[in-house]
Design a protein around this motif. Structure first.
Motif, PDB file in Angstrom:
ATOM      1  N   GLY A  63      13.063   2.719  -2.715  1.00 15.81           N
ATOM      2  CA  GLY A  63      12.292   2.697  -1.476  1.00 15.81           C
ATOM      3  C   GLY A  63      11.299   3.840  -1.410  1.00 15.81           C
ATOM      4  O   GLY A  63      10.150   3.655  -0.970  1.00 15.81           O
ATOM      5  N   VAL A  64      11.715   5.024  -1.845  1.00 12.96           N
ATOM      6  CA  VAL A  64      10.810   6.179  -1.884  1.00 12.96           C
ATOM      7  C   VAL A  64       9.659   5.895  -2.846  1.00 12.96           C
ATOM      8  O   VAL A  64       8.487   6.164  -2.545  1.00 12.96           O
ATOM      9  N   HIS A  65       9.982   5.330  -4.004  1.00 20.22           N
ATOM     10  CA  HIS A  65       8.940   4.999  -4.980  1.00 20.22           C
ATOM     11  C   HIS A  65       7.938   4.006  -4.397  1.00 20.22           C
ATOM     12  O   HIS A  65       6.721   4.123  -4.626  1.00 20.22           O
TER      13      HIS A  65
ATOM     14  N   ALA B 261       1.102   4.641  -1.076  1.00 11.13           N
ATOM     15  CA  ALA B 261       0.220   5.742  -0.668  1.00 11.13           C
ATOM     16  C   ALA B 261      -0.811   5.999  -1.757  1.00 11.13           C
ATOM     17  O   ALA B 261      -2.016   6.124  -1.473  1.00 11.13           O
ATOM     18  N   ARG B 262      -0.374   6.044  -3.008  1.00 16.57           N
ATOM     19  CA  ARG B 262      -1.287   6.370  -4.114  1.00 16.57           C
ATOM     20  C   ARG B 262      -2.378   5.321  -4.288  1.00 16.57           C
ATOM     21  O   ARG B 262      -3.544   5.666  -4.500  1.00 16.57           O
TER      22      ARG B 262
ATOM     23  N   GLU C 105       0.454   9.114   4.691  1.00 13.66           N
ATOM     24  CA  GLU C 105      -0.008   8.228   5.757  1.00 13.66           C
ATOM     25  C   GLU C 105      -0.515   6.883   5.236  1.00 13.66           C
ATOM     26  O   GLU C 105      -0.150   5.830   5.790  1.00 13.66           O
ATOM     27  N   PRO C 106      -1.351   6.839   4.176  1.00 16.09           N
ATOM     28  CA  PRO C 106      -1.826   5.540   3.686  1.00 16.09           C
ATOM     29  C   PRO C 106      -0.695   4.621   3.232  1.00 16.09           C
ATOM     30  O   PRO C 106      -0.812   3.392   3.336  1.00 16.09           O
ATOM     31  N   GLY C 107       0.386   5.207   2.734  1.00 22.81           N
ATOM     32  CA  GLY C 107       1.525   4.397   2.314  1.00 22.81           C
ATOM     33  C   GLY C 107       2.211   3.724   3.487  1.00 22.81           C
ATOM     34  O   GLY C 107       2.501   2.516   3.460  1.00 22.81           O
TER      35      GLY C 107
END
Length: 367
Positions: A194-196, A202-203, A213-215
């Motif tokens: 989930g973190v990935h 985001a990236r 924020e974008p993620g």
């Protein structure tokens, strides 16, 4: 002392009646048996250490218990009890047992391992020649060592895709395609996958670990509509595939291979933007009741022989000297090109904000 009472308790009344007149001789005999018993208990055959190893469940647990632990137990005269759990649960156990640790060795994902080291739950690794053969990125500052490498990417049901005429996914952005509505699943933020997922979204949308924020925005707007449910349980996610509840997921290469080994038509894709590297690591726990055996077990886990066994469940070798056959090598992170193209996560940045991200995730994503 009533010698006959002792003998009767041990169901030896006939002996008692026969030797009632010679209690002194019987007492001598009993003392001899007692001393022999004490000597036997103190012998190596009886002085077996007990170790508790906490690590992942599922197919990895089965492999470790069936093919890795028995050989170590036989060589080191130790009995290992394996305690399965997801990484965040294991670190929580270490925290709960602080000052009276029961776990001797913890095997967890890299993010939680960095947390465990930061909190002081991991002891220093003893020096060992085998560690020189382990990739630099799989060293955790002298307090832990990587035992397996997993790529986080896209798993999909090949049979279902072919039936529906869908092309295999190749990009993280493909997961937002509306055709996957209610046919997609991924781990919640309590799990490493989930973190990935959050970091990669985001990236690819102009952010990174320092600018998440974008993620959040992309997942909330574009990914959530496709999600049937969020799950950090590997067994539950596999069940969702097997029950035909989902067709596609963000998952680890090792989990996909384990499911494929059962005959299920699952395929794994390393996305074109890159696959985050998940290093399954291990550390000797502080306040350890079996420190020498714990250190020996960690060294054993990174030997080429054990690394090859772990690869059969999808864990890429962290020992660069490990040799795999072509079929096995094709399914795991192995070799300079594939390993070199994987994306390391900035866990120092992630762990600073993970609690904050989790609260936000629970409020805005997984409601």
């Amino acid at each position: 002392m009533d010698v006959c009472r002792i003998l009767e308790r041990e169901r030896c009344a006939p002996v008692c009646r026969f030797t009632e007149a010679n209690s002194e001789g019987i007492m001598t005999y009993l003392r001899t048996l007692l001393l022999a018993g004490v000597a036997a208990i103190g012998s190596p055959a009886y002085a077996q250490q007990v170790m508790y190893v906490a690590g992942p469940g599922g197919s990895t647990q089965k492999l470790i218990q069936a093919q890795i632990i028995p050989e170590f137990e036989a060589k080191h005269n130790v009995k290992i009890t394996y305690v399965p759990g997801i990484s965040s649960e294991i670190v929580a156990k270490l925290q709960a047992q602080s000052g009276k640790q029961e776990i001797n060795v913890a095997i967890v994902d890299d993010g939680p391992l960095y947390q465990a080291i930061q909190y002081g739950y991991c002891d220093k690794l003893a020096d060992a020649p085998v560690y020189k053969d382990v990739y630099t990125f799989a060293h955790f500052g002298g307090n832990g060592i990587g035992i397996g490498l997993v790529g986080t990417g896209i798993a999909y049901n090949k049979a279902s895709f072919e039936k529906k005429g869908w092309a295999p996914p190749t990009s993280w952005k493909d997961l937002t395609d509306k055709k996957y509505s209610q046919r997609f699943t991924a781990s919640s933020l309590s799990g490493t996958y989930g973190v990935h997922t959050l970091v990669m979204f985001a990236r690819i949308n102009g952010g990174d670990e320092r600018n998440i924020e974008p993620g959040f925005e992309a997942i909330r707007k574009d990914l959530v509509p496709n999600v049937l449910s969020w799950s950090s349980s590997p067994a539950k996610l596999a069940e969702m595939f097997q029950n035909n509840d989902v067709d596609v997921a963000v998952w680890g290469s090792s989990r996909a291979i384990a499911l494929k080994n059962t005959g299920f038509p699952i395929e794994f894709v390393y996305p074109q933007e890159g696959a985050p590297a998940l290093v399954l690591g291990a550390c000797p726990v502080v306040q350890n009741s079996a420190p020498e055996a714990s250190q020996a077990f960690l060294q054993y886990l990174v030997t080429p022989e054990v690394q090859a066994k772990l690869a059969s469940e999808g864990l890429g070798p962290t020992n660069r000297l490990t040799k795999l056959d072509d079929k096995l090598a094709a399914g795991v992170p192995y070799g300079g090109n594939r390993v070199g193209n994987m994306i390391p996560m900035q866990w120092n940045e992630i762990n600073k904000k993970r609690a904050e991200w989790t609260n936000r995730w629970n409020r805005t994503i997984e409601r």
